[in-house]
Motif scaffolding. Sequence first.
Motif, PDB file in Angstrom:
ATOM      1  N   ASP A 452       0.757  -1.257   0.012  1.00 32.25           N
ATOM      2  CA  ASP A 452       0.116  -0.177   0.173  1.00 32.25           C
ATOM      3  C   ASP A 452       0.798   1.340  -0.019  1.00 32.25           C
ATOM      4  N   GLU A 454       0.184   4.342   0.555  1.00 36.51           N
ATOM      5  CA  GLU A 454      -0.090   5.146   1.751  1.00 36.51           C
ATOM      6  C   GLU A 454       0.726   4.619   2.882  1.00 36.51           C
ATOM      7  N   GLN A 455       0.984   3.568   3.151  1.00 36.73           N
ATOM      8  CA  GLN A 455       1.682   3.031   4.320  1.00 36.73           C
ATOM      9  C   GLN A 455       2.857   2.498   4.250  1.00 36.73           C
ATOM     10  N   SER A 471       8.577   3.049  -0.235  1.00 33.51           N
ATOM     11  CA  SER A 471       7.975   3.798  -1.255  1.00 33.51           C
ATOM     12  C   SER A 471       8.481   3.757  -2.499  1.00 33.51           C
TER      13      SER A 471
END
Length: 784
Positions: A452, A454-455, A471
């Motif tokens: 994910d 966002e995490q 990321s």
Amino acid sequence: MSKEVKSLPMVALRGMTVLPEMVTHFDVSRERSIQAIEEAMQEEGQKVFLTAQKDIEDEEPGMEDLQQIGTIASIRQVIKLPRNLLRVLISGEKRAVINTIEFTDPYMRANVTVIDNVNETPELSTDSEANSANLEAMARGLKEIYMEYVMRLPKYPKDMIKQIQEYTKLCQVVDQIAANVPLEQKDLQELLEEPDLLKRYQMLAFKLVNEMQIMDIKEEIQKKVKERVDQNQREYILREQLKQIREELGEDNTISDAEEFEAAAAKLKASKEVKEKLQKEINRFKSSMNSPAENGVIRTYIETMLEMPWDKAVKDHKDIAYAKKVLEEDHYGLEQVKERVLEFLAVRALTRKGESPILCLVGPPGTGKTSIAKSLARALKKPYVRISLGGVRDEAEIRGHRKTYVGAMPGRIAAGLRSAGVKNPLMLLDEIDKVSNDYKGDTFSALLEVLDGEQNYRFRDHYLEVPIDLSEVLFVTTANTLQTIPRPLLDRMEVIEVSSYTENEKMHIAMEHLIPKQLKKHGLKSEQLHISKGAVWKMARNYTKEAGVRQLERKIGDICRKAAREILENKKDTVRVTESSLHKYLGREKYTYQKANLTDEVGIVRGLAWTSVGGDTLQIEVNVMPGKGEMILTGQLGDVMKESARTGITYIRSIGREYDIAEDFFEKHDLHIHIPEGAVPKDGPSAGITMATAMLSAVTGQKVRADIAMTGEITLRGRVLPIGGLKEKLLAAKSAGMKTVLVPEENKEDVEELSLEITKGLEIIPVSHMEEVLRRAFDIDQKE
């Protein structure tokens, strides 16, 4: 038990039990006990009754505070000591039980009954000689146990050993050993209270053996502790000596491990949070020098932290032309995958960073999903890390173990970053659909945080205990099916389908990639072995049945091995493998495709099916016979196909008037629907229109075109619903020699996306209702 009763002065002993035949001494300090000893000395025989207190702290014990069985003893000597103490030497004689305590002041006097020994000369056998031998054997056995026991006792008097060895009677041996071995008081009390000689013998033997076992265990534990202490002491001395030697040699450049860690931490490119954690652990490492176990755990953690690429990244390669060249070199076809990769590179070049996509390559085994990821890493010039997730069921495999556990280690993601050496590698999560869960945690949920966007910029590994930035990692996942992947996880990934290869694609892949690879693997040169295109084509059609090219590569390997042997044995320069000579190297053909029927027939329709190894054709047969309106289904049909058959018969009955079917026809006839190859299970929502057409043909007697194939699901009102796996199904129809294929109207766009290589030679007709299907199948337009 005899009835001899005596009245004797009594002394209550604290923490001590006296047995018959025992010669020992004890100190007397209480006034009542001193008076009892003095009174006994004045009486005839100088006898005293000795029994043990239950509570040694009790100063004035009563009847209920004393052991009821004690020993009558003779006083041999009394010595006066300072501070009003008496040291009394006694000799135990007989057991006795307290009847009453006559008085307690000025001394205690008890009325006792003497207990005779039971079985003092026991009869173990009716034969007197055998009985004597048994008793002697028991006495000798007990003496052997006694000898083994006392040899373990330091400073045990040798004259006592010699004295006991001289006794021959069992009763003497038992009493003398019991009186002269250092047993605990409760054990002595149990021996005192047992009047039966045989039971006392068994009890004493058991206690001696038990004591020896305890000694063995104690000795073993002490030995292990000593070895461990000696090892630690030896290591400490060696370290100190090494340190002293270095100082004497003037090797000032030699620094300690802690200083090395501090120097490495100072050079490490990492966030402030990571450096603070690292410094804290280095300080703990310094203070744990004297604890090797803890020191080793902290050392491993610090080394892992220093090896992690916290802020170390590789520069992105933005040459799109080079990436395209690499992808074309490594793979034939797969246009959709290549386009998506090049699009990602273009965005990356323009934005200088761009959001790393999470690509999920889905397709049958052997279609090159894993090798695509490797080629992508080569195109981007990034380190490549492959993590196999097949069968992973422990959440700690992803998140790592807490470092407090024995053998703790980082999770697979953190370990992959460490092996890559940079924080932005290409990481392949292979077989993500085969992850499983158990009581140790939900592995899919852990992967959710990894994938994910966002995490994952603050992914926490349980072992490292500080966030890791994922990321910038380019994640690529592979799967054979999407059915087992949870929806929330699937939502984070961009799914790219890697479908089956056509025979033409397999031929190109074999000629351009597989054959050169296998020649190199088997030590052959291109001029030594030549495999014709026709041979490769035949291998793909008749020797393998798969969506990918894995079996095809194995067959090429078989040819290479046989060719290598032929070159060496027959001294050949070149081996040529053609379509006609292929059977010489691979044997008879394994697979044949069922070709289209030569003539139109009643009740036989060709359907299309998708399998895990590509497409296939299904010839559905229907027969009508007199009966009671039953429908028989054979051929290992699944629940979905059974429902499709019932739906089809309902639709046919609803349009019966249009085809002049008698109203009572279905009540007087049975329908038998069969799909050949009954041993192979069949299921799926794509055979509805095929079965309905076959049933109507059998009922009406109209012939179905032999060169037509169809796929699609049917509703009660005759609508044709869309299906999947269209590419594989069309390839199967083409291989079977079909000329016309009926597909659902809603799959029209899927047909337009297919290459000309697949659709060439096929008349693909989209249909939306059963009326169109029947018109084409029965060729009604042409007949009219």
